[in-house]
Enzyme design. Structure first.
Site, mmCIF file in Angstrom:
data_model
loop_
_atom_site.group_PDB
_atom_site.id
_atom_site.type_symbol
_atom_site.label_atom_id
_atom_site.label_comp_id
_atom_site.label_asym_id
_atom_site.label_seq_id
_atom_site.Cartn_x
_atom_site.Cartn_y
_atom_site.Cartn_z
ATOM 1 N N GLY A 45 -5.548 9.497 -2.281
ATOM 2 C CA GLY A 45 -6.146 9.158 -0.994
ATOM 3 C C GLY A 45 -5.113 9.408 0.083
ATOM 4 O O GLY A 45 -3.920 9.538 -0.213
ATOM 5 N N GLN A 50 -0.963 8.964 8.224
ATOM 6 C CA GLN A 50 0.000 9.612 7.332
ATOM 7 C C GLN A 50 0.190 11.092 7.665
ATOM 8 O O GLN A 50 1.121 11.721 7.165
ATOM 9 C CB GLN A 50 -0.433 9.467 5.873
ATOM 10 C CG GLN A 50 -0.355 8.026 5.378
ATOM 11 C CD GLN A 50 -0.731 7.942 3.920
ATOM 12 O OE1 GLN A 50 -1.911 7.954 3.580
ATOM 13 N NE2 GLN A 50 0.266 7.880 3.041
ATOM 14 N N CYS A 89 2.384 5.679 -2.952
ATOM 15 C CA CYS A 89 1.908 6.055 -1.621
ATOM 16 C C CYS A 89 2.632 7.325 -1.193
ATOM 17 O O CYS A 89 3.842 7.438 -1.373
ATOM 18 C CB CYS A 89 2.203 4.922 -0.643
ATOM 19 S SG CYS A 89 1.689 5.280 1.056
ATOM 20 N N LEU A 90 1.888 8.274 -0.623
ATOM 21 C CA LEU A 90 2.488 9.547 -0.209
ATOM 22 C C LEU A 90 3.575 9.345 0.843
ATOM 23 O O LEU A 90 4.469 10.181 0.968
ATOM 24 C CB LEU A 90 1.409 10.490 0.330
ATOM 25 C CG LEU A 90 0.386 11.010 -0.695
ATOM 26 C CD1 LEU A 90 -0.706 11.812 0.001
ATOM 27 C CD2 LEU A 90 1.057 11.840 -1.778
ATOM 28 N N HIS A 131 -6.261 0.281 -0.135
ATOM 29 C CA HIS A 131 -4.929 0.784 0.228
ATOM 30 C C HIS A 131 -5.038 1.661 1.479
ATOM 31 O O HIS A 131 -4.241 1.523 2.412
ATOM 32 C CB HIS A 131 -4.354 1.587 -0.954
ATOM 33 C CG HIS A 131 -3.026 2.242 -0.693
ATOM 34 N ND1 HIS A 131 -1.887 1.913 -1.404
ATOM 35 C CD2 HIS A 131 -2.656 3.212 0.184
ATOM 36 C CE1 HIS A 131 -0.868 2.655 -0.946
ATOM 37 N NE2 HIS A 131 -1.316 3.457 0.005
ATOM 38 N N GLU A 132 -6.034 2.555 1.503
ATOM 39 C CA GLU A 132 -6.176 3.472 2.646
ATOM 40 C C GLU A 132 -6.631 2.718 3.901
ATOM 41 O O GLU A 132 -6.144 3.003 4.996
ATOM 42 C CB GLU A 132 -7.138 4.613 2.323
ATOM 43 C CG GLU A 132 -6.702 5.515 1.165
ATOM 44 C CD GLU A 132 -5.260 6.003 1.248
ATOM 45 O OE1 GLU A 132 -4.729 6.148 2.360
ATOM 46 O OE2 GLU A 132 -4.653 6.216 0.189
ATOM 47 N N HIS A 135 -3.835 1.174 5.654
ATOM 48 C CA HIS A 135 -3.080 2.109 6.499
ATOM 49 C C HIS A 135 -3.623 2.118 7.929
ATOM 50 O O HIS A 135 -2.864 2.255 8.885
ATOM 51 C CB HIS A 135 -3.181 3.539 5.954
ATOM 52 C CG HIS A 135 -2.137 3.880 4.932
ATOM 53 N ND1 HIS A 135 -0.796 3.890 5.220
ATOM 54 C CD2 HIS A 135 -2.236 4.245 3.631
ATOM 55 C CE1 HIS A 135 -0.116 4.239 4.135
ATOM 56 N NE2 HIS A 135 -0.964 4.457 3.150
HETATM 57 ZN ZN LIG Z 1 -0.489 4.906 1.212
#
Ligand SMILES: [Zn+2]
Length: 161
Positions: A45, A50, A89-90, A131-132, A135
């Site tokens: 995701g 991000q 997480c990216l 999680h997204e 963000h």
């Molecule tokens: Zn993340």
């Protein structure tokens, strides 16, 4: 187009993102780019901040079929249950840890055509969605980690499975 991923620490990652007021060509391009970027970096995701865009947009792949869902201005309608699992997480390369989250979530969001939809998800799918959405509220998973894993420990766990 693959976009650059914003890594922690960065101010944009801790800001509350703005609502999308119009789904125009720019937003469609952003959605397409977010997907390409997520695939390139092997994420499950990704959220708009991000890729340095402070808007309430996130995408997630759900289930083994990795069905893509696009969430524009998502809201959490309901959550229940609780589960603990490992997240990455990216924006945090190399950081993995256990995070407690609801095991069920119901959301409402707009798709790229402006249609409102509701979606229910459980287990890891619910985790990815939450999680997204975190963000979009400037909440990062490192603040929720209760146990950190190193990459070596994770590799060992996968080898044992
Ligand atoms: Zn993340």
């Amino acid at each position: 187009m693959i976009r650059e991923i914003v890594k922690h620490p960065a101010e944009i990652l801790t800001q509350v993102c703005k609502e999308v007021t119009e789904i125009n060509e720019e937003i469609i391009t952003l959605l397409d780019d977010m997907y390409e970027t997520m695939v390139e970096y092997d994420g499950m995701g990704i959220a708009a901040p991000q890729v340095n865009v402070p808007l309430r947009i996130a995408i997630v792949e759900l289930g083994e079929e990795r069905t893509l869902i696009e969430m524009i201005n998502p809201t959490v309608i309901e959550t229940s249950g609780s589960s603990v699992d490992i997240e990455g997480c990216l924006s945090f390369p190399g950081l993995y840890g256990e995070v407690e989250r609801p095991s069920y979530v119901k959301i409402e969001a707009h798709d790229r055509y402006g249609q409102v939809y509701q979606l229910e998800a459980v287990d890891y799918d619910a985790r990815c969605i939450l999680h997204e959405i975190d963000h979009l509220n400037g909440i990062l998973f490192d603040s929720k980690i209760t146990l950190v894993y190193t990459e070596e420990e994770l590799e060992e766990m996968f080898e044992e499975e």
